[in-house]
Write a protein that holds these residues in place. Structure first.
Motif, short mmCIF file in Angstrom:
data_model
loop_
_atom_site.label_atom_id
_atom_site.label_comp_id
_atom_site.label_asym_id
_atom_site.label_seq_id
_atom_site.Cartn_x
_atom_site.Cartn_y
_atom_site.Cartn_z
N GLY A 345 0.81 -1.21 0.00
CA GLY A 345 0.00 0.00 0.00
C GLY A 345 0.84 1.26 0.00
N GLU A 346 1.93 1.26 0.77
CA GLU A 346 2.82 2.43 0.82
C GLU A 346 3.48 2.66 -0.53
OE1 GLU A 346 4.15 2.26 5.54
OE2 GLU A 346 5.25 1.09 4.03
N LEU A 347 3.98 1.61 -1.15
CA LEU A 347 4.65 1.75 -2.44
C LEU A 347 3.67 2.21 -3.50
CD1 LEU A 347 7.18 1.54 -4.11
CD2 LEU A 347 6.79 -0.92 -4.35
N GLU A 348 2.49 1.66 -3.48
CA GLU A 348 1.47 2.06 -4.45
C GLU A 348 1.11 3.54 -4.28
OE1 GLU A 348 -1.11 1.84 -7.60
OE2 GLU A 348 0.33 0.30 -6.93
N ALA A 349 1.07 4.00 -3.02
CA ALA A 349 0.66 5.38 -2.73
C ALA A 349 1.69 6.41 -3.19
CB ALA A 349 0.40 5.53 -1.24
N ILE A 350 2.96 6.04 -3.23
CA ILE A 350 3.99 7.04 -3.50
C ILE A 350 4.68 6.86 -4.85
CG2 ILE A 350 4.44 7.29 -1.03
CD1 ILE A 350 7.09 5.80 -1.50
N ALA A 352 3.88 6.82 -8.11
CA ALA A 352 3.64 7.77 -9.20
C ALA A 352 4.11 9.17 -8.82
CB ALA A 352 2.16 7.77 -9.56
N THR A 353 3.89 9.53 -7.58
CA THR A 353 4.25 10.88 -7.13
C THR A 353 5.74 11.11 -7.21
OG1 THR A 353 2.42 10.65 -5.57
CG2 THR A 353 3.87 12.53 -5.29
N LYS A 381 3.63 18.89 -10.76
CA LYS A 381 2.26 19.13 -11.22
C LYS A 381 1.22 18.52 -10.28
CE LYS A 381 3.67 19.39 -16.07
NZ LYS A 381 3.52 18.82 -17.43
N LEU A 382 1.68 17.70 -9.33
CA LEU A 382 0.77 17.10 -8.37
C LEU A 382 0.67 17.97 -7.12
CD1 LEU A 382 1.91 13.37 -8.70
CD2 LEU A 382 0.02 14.52 -9.87
N ASP A 383 -0.20 17.58 -6.23
CA ASP A 383 -0.39 18.33 -4.98
C ASP A 383 0.71 17.90 -3.99
OD1 ASP A 383 -1.23 19.72 -2.81
OD2 ASP A 383 -3.13 18.66 -2.55
N TYR A 384 1.90 18.42 -4.21
CA TYR A 384 3.05 17.99 -3.40
C TYR A 384 2.94 18.47 -1.96
CZ TYR A 384 4.61 22.70 -4.61
OH TYR A 384 4.68 24.05 -4.79
N THR A 385 2.27 19.59 -1.74
CA THR A 385 2.14 20.10 -0.37
C THR A 385 1.38 19.12 0.50
OG1 THR A 385 2.16 22.37 -1.21
CG2 THR A 385 1.35 22.03 1.03
N THR A 386 0.28 18.59 -0.03
CA THR A 386 -0.50 17.60 0.70
C THR A 386 0.30 16.32 0.89
OG1 THR A 386 -2.58 18.50 -0.15
CG2 THR A 386 -2.63 16.24 0.72
N LEU A 387 0.99 15.91 -0.17
CA LEU A 387 1.73 14.65 -0.11
C LEU A 387 2.82 14.69 0.95
CD1 LEU A 387 2.51 11.84 -1.63
CD2 LEU A 387 4.49 13.23 -2.24
N LEU A 388 3.55 15.80 1.02
CA LEU A 388 4.67 15.87 1.95
C LEU A 388 4.22 15.82 3.40
CD1 LEU A 388 6.91 18.47 0.09
CD2 LEU A 388 7.41 16.05 0.46
N ALA A 389 2.94 16.09 3.65
CA ALA A 389 2.41 15.98 5.01
C ALA A 389 1.57 14.72 5.20
CB ALA A 389 1.56 17.21 5.32
N ASP A 390 1.48 13.90 4.17
CA ASP A 390 0.66 12.69 4.23
C ASP A 390 1.28 11.68 5.19
OD1 ASP A 390 -0.62 10.22 3.76
OD2 ASP A 390 -1.08 10.78 1.68
#
Length: 690
Positions: A345-350, A352-353, A381-390
């Motif tokens: 799940g972790e690998l799938e989530a990150i 593409a980003t 082009k992705l929502d990196y701000t949200t991702l970095l706090a995910d």
């Protein structure tokens, strides 16, 4: 451990020299012993200059300097000297200049062949052991030079004389014509012309951070209202932070990008890059309030404390690009490794980003073949701000970091250099002022106290670095420039005037020891230094700002706060002394031009009078408005004698009724005192809107 060979480097302090202490080459450190032997035996000197985190220095060492056949040629016909460019930047600067005049380029490892009287007659960079197409090998080169030394001495002497003559001519400065606003416009236009609007940065591959360029652009955007300049800087800094240039797992910036999109770095991590980029991201955050920039600042500090901080509070020089004999091995990941460390799940989530691929996401720089490995690189082009706090990413990063710590680590260059630590002090102090966060202030305070205790001699002069138990290396121009800047910045973070006192004393010493009274500007080495045959002067702002560029800024601001107008004139003289060179390549002088920016725009002196709590309240308001040209002074109600002795005009700028009072001064005139936070905020906003 026993070694087959041990040479004269065995007692060196430099990690780079110690790496070569057991080569079969009979290396000497730079010193009279080597030159005396060369004179007695009438042999040329093989000078090799590098540094411990230099990848191609390692390659040349393994191929040639650890090889018995190459060593025999060197030992039979040459006297071999090794120099760490970071330990002796004066030697490196001189012979790099000679190399560029001889072959039109430079780099490390730097290879110089010279006579026993230190006059160079041959230069190059990396040489393989055996000749390759277009590149002569050591086994062929060394006999050729040896024969020429024996049979063509007159031609060699003539070539050396020509090189020395050229170096002497380069020593002269500009035409004395003062720089004006037109050069700022020319420089801004040049940046626009070379800007990469897709990937950010300037030019094509390779791309270097050159953080001072972005400070220049942000300030020029502020000064002129040209928002395009501001956006160029902000976008470039964002792209660098999101790319592979930035270590997304352990934080900190690598040296440079080998491609145009900041993806594949040259993996070494230099202290000076962390410092100058921390300065740039601090200013970018002040301009934009982008949380990505604030996070980057925080992570740079985490990296500094994690990997480069000494127990005493100073900072080591660098981490190598190589580990376990391979460049970048510590930092890259195979798909199988990622699968073994992370949950599905972790690998799938990150994946593409961060652009992670089963077959790897980059090609090897040297072979151009698919590497099969991955570099973490965020898609902007992705929502990196949200991702970095995910939480998913935060947990995954911690797993990856913990696993990476088990690997063979890159080599650490544990030299503590005064100049680079001065850059760090500047960066930490500016971050403390901009954010009000104690983590930066504590780190800056520890470093400032270390510098005062360990890097300043009883005579009040600076060391370049300490060599315990041996002769210390005296400070060069950059040591003085960067420490003076660091101390004046630290004053604006801590407001203890003792640090300003030291900065002012060091400024006096710098002028005495390094100023060129004939044509202006500062020499790199001190007056009376006889180790080299010429005193160099440099204005080019390369990986870090030049000592002259930072000195110009110091002289301007210290001249203002200490009421020394002749120092302000010296700041202007530096610009006019190098005016020809600046006009030929203005983008290469962006740090120097930051002083011209404030000279034209005018600085704003903000005097806060009151108690410490009044100071904090006023600073919280000042932080709301970006002003790169301000200078903040604090006159406390109690214990104001020291700061008044430095800045005499503060004697008249007292707290009215012992309450917070702020004086804003421009163009040698002060406005009516402000006695409330609301009036201070309004005044700053009005002035910034002009």
């Amino acid at each position: 451990m026993t070694h087959k060979y041990t040479n004269h480097l065995i007692d060196a302090s430099s990690p780079y020299l110690l790496q070569h202490a057991h080569n079969p080459v009979d290396w000497y450190p730079w010193g009279e012993e080597a030159f005396e032997r060369a004179r007695l035996e009438d042999k040329p000197i093989f000078l090799s200059i590098g540094y411990s985190t230099c990848h191609w220095c390692h390659v040349m060492a393994h191929e040639s300097f650890e090889d018995d056949s190459v060593a025999q040629l060197l030992n039979d016909s040459f006297i071999s000297i090794k120099v760490d460019r970071e330990e002796r930047p004066d030697i490196d600067q001189l012979y790099m200049t000679a190399a560029t005049s001889l072959i039109g380029r430079g780099g490390w490892p730097l290879t110089i062949i010279m006579s026993p009287d230190k006059r160079p007659f041959f230069a190059g960079t990396y040489f393989p052991k055996e000749s390759l197409p277009g590149r002569v090998g050591m086994l062929q080169l060394l006999p050729q030079i040896s024969r020429a030394w024996l049979n063509q001495r007159a031609e060699i002497d003539q070539a050396a004389d020509q090189i020395i003559s050229g170096l002497q001519q380069r020593k002269t400065s500009g035409d004395g014509q003062a720089l004006d606003a037109s050069i700022l416009e020319i420089t801004a236009t040049d940046f626009k012309r070379n800007y990469d609007p897709i990937q950010g940065g300037f030019g094509s591959a390779p791309k270097f951070p050159s953080a001072h360029n972005y400070n220049f652009l942000l300030r020029e955007g502020y000064r002129t209202g040209d928002q395009e300049l501001t956006e160029m800087a902000l976008y470039s800094l964002k792209q660098m932070r999101l790319g592979g240039l930035y270590d997304q797992i352990g934080f900190g910036f690598h040296r440079y990008s080998t491609d145009a999109r900041w993806h594949v770095p040259h993996f070494e991590k230099m202290l000076y890059d962390q410092a100058t980029l921390l300065l740039a991201y601090t200013e970018a955050w002040e301009v934009s309030a982008d949380p990505l920039f604030l996070q980057t600042m925080e992570e740079i500090l985490i990296y500094l404390n994690d990997k480069l901080k000494s127990p005493e509070g100073a900072f080591y020089s660098a981490e190598d690009a190589d580990s376990d004999g391979e460049e970048g091995k510590f930092y890259v990941w195979s798909w199988l490794e990622l699968q073994n460390i992370l949950s599905a799940g972790e690998l799938e989530a990150i994946k593409a980003t961060f652009g992670l691929e089963p077959d790897g996401n980059f090609h090897d720089e040297a072979s151009r073949q698919a590497s099969g490995k991955n570099i973490f690189h965020l898609n902007s082009k992705l929502d990196y701000t949200t991702l970095l706090a995910d939480p998913i990413w935060l947990k995954a990063r911690q797993k990856l970091y913990a696993e990476r710590e088990k690997r063979v680590h890159p080599g650490l260059d544990n030299k503590i250099l005064t100049d680079w630590n001065g850059l760090v002090l500047s960066a930490l102090s500016r971050a403390a002022l901009a954010t009000g966060q104690n983590q930066y202030l504590r780190a800056a305070g520890n470093l400032a106290d270390y510098i005062l205790k360990e890097m300043i001699t009883q005579k009040g002069t600076l060391l370049h670095m300490q060599v315990l138990g041996k002769k210390n290396i005296e400070g060069f121009l950059d040591d003085y420039s960067f420490i003076i800047q660091g101390l004046r910045f630290y004053y604006e973070a801590a407001y203890d005037p003792k640090y300003l006192e030291v900065a002012l004393k060091l400024q006096e010493i710098q002028i005495q020891k390094f100023w060129d009274a004939e044509t202006g500007g500062f020499f790199f080495t001190a007056e009376g230094d006889l180790d080299l045959f010429i005193r160099q002067k440099e204005i080019y702002d390369g990986a870090i700002p030049s000592g002259n560029s930072v000195a110009a800024s110091n002289l301007y601001y210290l001249g203002r706060l200490a009421e020394k107008p002749h120092w302000e004139k010296l700041a202007t003289k530096i610009g006019s002394s190098f005016s020809d060179q600046v006009r030929r390549g203005p983008r290469g002088s962006s740090a120097l031009l930051q002083t011209l920016q404030v000279q034209i725009a005018g600085s704003r002196e903000i005097v806060i009078a009151g108690d410490p709590h009044d100071l904090e309240d006023a600073l919280s308001v000042i932080r709301e408005t970006y002003d790169p040209f301000k200078l903040i002074l604090f006159r406390p109600n109690q214990g104001h004698d020291t700061i008044e002795a430095i800045s005499g005009f503060l004697a008249y700028q007292k707290a009215i009724g012992d309450r917070l009072t702020v004086y804003i001064c421009e163009n040698y005139a002060c406005q009516q005192p402000l006695t409330s936070l609301q009036s201070l905020s309004q005044a700053l906003k009005e002035q910034n809107s002009k």
